[in-house]
Write an enzyme that holds these catalytic residues in place. Structure first.
Site, PDB file in Angstrom:
ATOM      1  N   SER A 165       0.772  -1.209   0.109  1.00 15.36           N
ATOM      2  CA  SER A 165       0.037   0.147   0.102  1.00 15.36           C
ATOM      3  C   SER A 165       0.757   1.212   0.059  1.00 15.36           C
ATOM      4  CB  SER A 165      -0.856  -0.003   1.253  1.00 15.36           C
ATOM      5  OG  SER A 165      -1.523   1.244   1.385  1.00 15.36           O
ATOM      6  N   TYR A 193      -1.893  -0.917  10.655  1.00 16.60           N
ATOM      7  CA  TYR A 193      -2.159  -1.578   9.556  1.00 16.60           C
ATOM      8  C   TYR A 193      -1.256  -1.356   8.375  1.00 16.60           C
ATOM      9  CZ  TYR A 193      -3.762  -1.556   4.513  1.00 16.60           C
ATOM     10  OH  TYR A 193      -3.770  -1.883   3.500  1.00 16.60           O
ATOM     11  N   LYS A 201       2.209  -3.523   6.541  1.00  9.65           N
ATOM     12  CA  LYS A 201       2.560  -3.584   5.194  1.00  9.65           C
ATOM     13  C   LYS A 201       3.961  -3.294   4.962  1.00  9.65           C
ATOM     14  CE  LYS A 201      -1.566  -4.678   3.312  1.00  9.65           C
ATOM     15  NZ  LYS A 201      -1.442  -5.888   2.673  1.00  9.65           N
TER      16      LYS A 201
HETATM   17  C1  WQD Z   1      -9.865   8.858   1.328  1.00 12.60           C
HETATM   18  C2  WQD Z   1     -10.161  10.499   1.628  1.00 12.60           C
HETATM   19  C3  WQD Z   1     -10.361  10.968   3.780  1.00 12.60           C
HETATM   20  C4  WQD Z   1     -14.036   8.722   4.442  1.00 12.60           C
HETATM   21  C5  WQD Z   1      -6.949   4.117   3.386  1.00 12.60           C
HETATM   22  C6  WQD Z   1      -5.809   3.273   3.531  1.00 12.60           C
HETATM   23  C7  WQD Z   1      -5.138   2.776   2.362  1.00 12.60           C
HETATM   24  C8  WQD Z   1      -6.378   1.799   1.707  1.00 12.60           C
HETATM   25  C9  WQD Z   1      -7.543   2.747   1.452  1.00 12.60           C
HETATM   26  C10 WQD Z   1      -6.432  -0.317   2.402  1.00 12.60           C
HETATM   27  C11 WQD Z   1      -9.415  10.822   2.919  1.00 12.60           C
HETATM   28  C12 WQD Z   1     -11.680  11.274   3.245  1.00 12.60           C
HETATM   29  C13 WQD Z   1     -13.108   9.310   4.069  1.00 12.60           C
HETATM   30  C14 WQD Z   1     -15.158   9.634   4.931  1.00 12.60           C
HETATM   31  C15 WQD Z   1     -13.801  11.278   4.281  1.00 12.60           C
HETATM   32  N1  WQD Z   1      -6.814   0.916   2.619  1.00 12.60           N
HETATM   33  N2  WQD Z   1     -12.838  10.686   3.615  1.00 12.60           N
HETATM   34  N3  WQD Z   1     -15.042  11.021   4.606  1.00 12.60           N
HETATM   35  O1  WQD Z   1      -7.581   6.945   4.299  1.00 12.60           O
HETATM   36  O2  WQD Z   1      -6.755   7.489   1.644  1.00 12.60           O
HETATM   37  O3  WQD Z   1      -6.658   4.966   2.451  1.00 12.60           O
HETATM   38  O4  WQD Z   1      -7.827   3.296   2.603  1.00 12.60           O
HETATM   39  O5  WQD Z   1      -5.809  -1.036   1.546  1.00 12.60           O
HETATM   40  O6  WQD Z   1      -4.145   1.734   2.624  1.00 12.60           O
HETATM   41  O7  WQD Z   1      -4.705   4.201   3.944  1.00 12.60           O
HETATM   42  O8  WQD Z   1      -8.826   6.195   2.105  1.00 12.60           O
HETATM   43  O9  WQD Z   1     -11.299   6.314   1.688  1.00 12.60           O
HETATM   44  O10 WQD Z   1     -10.493   6.171   3.877  1.00 12.60           O
HETATM   45  O11 WQD Z   1     -10.167   8.266   2.655  1.00 12.60           O
HETATM   46  O12 WQD Z   1     -13.868  12.791   4.230  1.00 12.60           O
HETATM   47  O13 WQD Z   1     -16.370   9.188   5.557  1.00 12.60           O
HETATM   48  O14 WQD Z   1     -11.602  10.404   2.011  1.00 12.60           O
HETATM   49  O15 WQD Z   1     -10.259  11.972   4.968  1.00 12.60           O
HETATM   50  O16 WQD Z   1      -8.946  12.020   2.601  1.00 12.60           O
HETATM   51  P1  WQD Z   1      -7.716   6.566   2.797  1.00 12.60           P
HETATM   52  P2  WQD Z   1     -10.201   6.851   2.539  1.00 12.60           P
END
Ligand code: WQD
Length: 337
Positions: free
Chosen positions: A125, A150, A154
């Site tokens: 990741s 998590y 990785k």
């Molecule tokens: C994306 C953006 C949030 C939810 C993580 C892991 C990565 C992979 C994908 C597993 C961010 C914003 C999110 C919400 C929001 N996981 N957001 N409201 O955190 O980039 O990555 O998930 O394999 O390894 O690190 O993904 O989709 O959680 O968030 O505003 O209800 O959306 O702040 O900026 P992230 P995400």
């Protein structure tokens, strides 16, 4: 050619099983069904016309892993997805993550190193980069202390694979995913988050469907053009195809190092507000959302430099953000119908 896919009934795993079977590979799926269901097999068969071999097995059980490889001593390659992957959960329950993600990897590598053909594709990741200094992010960007257990599993997983490859016949490719989204265009398989989705896109599609009242946007005071975080959202089918290409690279002995690393992204960054607008465009629906304070641990910006994957792996993401969002929305409607 027989390929083992661990976690093969999960979101990215199931899409990769489809692409492997489309390429004519025989697939064996291992899954402990902790975050997936056997129903996913039906979707795979509907799309490809082929039923993969399936064994419910927990890779934390060393003996079960040994027995599996005794029964299947003709595996040509392994694509390893099986792992816990909820960032927030890992903070509250680090031992679950270190046991599941690291012990499973160790038992798998122990058995694989005894095989003649030891080709290993690892689901990593972009989280290993933390907040990278430079955008877009290249594979040479320094690996930093990830923000969550998590992410640390990785980072540690990559380190273990590097050490083991040096000492055994294992050849490996580490695939560092950016943000996988969307679903197979057939809407026969897709993301099945359990409970309240932690990730942005499933939360958006559930809100769009009326299952959630409104989306909470975690902060609009970041140093980005519209103040919301930027990520590289890649269609899960593009991601799945990259796994097949990476596996074929090892099977055909094209790899130039025992362990190679590739970023898998589109190379384009999109902000949270841009993702919301994309959903509204493809669904024709207004998405209710409110700005709330930042989420602990979020980085400001991450999107991939895709030159290495494009030029050396010979892979390039094909789908746009809108196409990925459209497939996610189509899937949401299908599973709620
Ligand atoms: C994306 C953006 C949030 C939810 C993580 C892991 C990565 C992979 C994908 C597993 C961010 C914003 C999110 C919400 C929001 N996981 N957001 N409201 O955190 O980039 O990555 O998930 O394999 O390894 O690190 O993904 O989709 O959680 O968030 O505003 O209800 O959306 O702040 O900026 P992230 P995400």
């Amino acid at each position: 050619m027989k390929i083992l896919v661990t976690g093969g009934l999960g979101f990215i795993g199931s899409h990769t099983v489809v692409e492997l079977q489309n390429e004519g590979f025989d697939v064996v799926v291992i899954d402990n069904l902790s975050n997936s269901s056997e129903e996913v097999l039906k979707g795979i068969v509907t799309i490809t016309g082929k039923m993969p071999l399936f064994e419910q097995l927990d890779l934390r059980e060393k003996k079960s892993v040994e027995d599996f490889f005794k029964r299947h001593n003709d595996i040509n390659g392994v694509i390893h997805f099986a792992a816990s992957k909820a960032v927030g959960e890992s903070v509250g329950n680090p031992l679950l993550y270190y046991e599941n993600n690291i012990a499973s990897l160790i038992f798998l590598l122990q058995e694989l190193s005894k095989q003649d053909k030891a080709n290993f594709i690892f689901s990593s990741s972009c989280t290993v980069y933390g907040q990278a200094e430079e955008m877009p992010i290249t594979e040479d960007a320094p690996v930093q202390q990830p923000m969550s257990p998590y992410g640390n599993t990785k980072k540690i997983g990559e380190e273990i694979i590097n050490d083991v490859a040096k000492a055994t016949n294992i050849n490996a490719i580490l695939l560092r995913y950016f943000n996988p989204i969307g679903s197979h265009p057939s809407a026969e398989i897709g993301e099945l988050p359990i409970g309240v989705p932690q990730n942005l896109v499933p939360f958006i599609t559930q809100t769009g469907f009326g299952l959630r009242e409104e989306l909470a946007v975690f902060g609009d005071d970041y140093p980005t053009p519209d103040g919301t975080c930027i990520r590289d959202y890649i269609h899960v089918v593009d991601l799945a195809k990259a796994h097949v290409i990476a596996l074929q690279r090892l099977l055909n002995k094209k790899n130039t190092e025992k362990v190679e690393t590739f970023n898998l992204g589109t190379g384009t960054g999109s902000s949270v507000l841009e993702v919301i607008r994309s959903f509204e465009k493809v669904s024709g629906k207004k998405l209710p959302y409110k700005i709330v304070p930042r989420r602990e641990g979020d980085i400001t910006e991450a999107y991939a430099n895709t030159d290495k994957a494009n030029n050396i792996l010979g892979w390039k993401a094909q789908s746009s953000l809108d196409e990925a969002m459209e497939s996610a929305w189509k899937w949401e409607q299908k599973i709620r119908s």
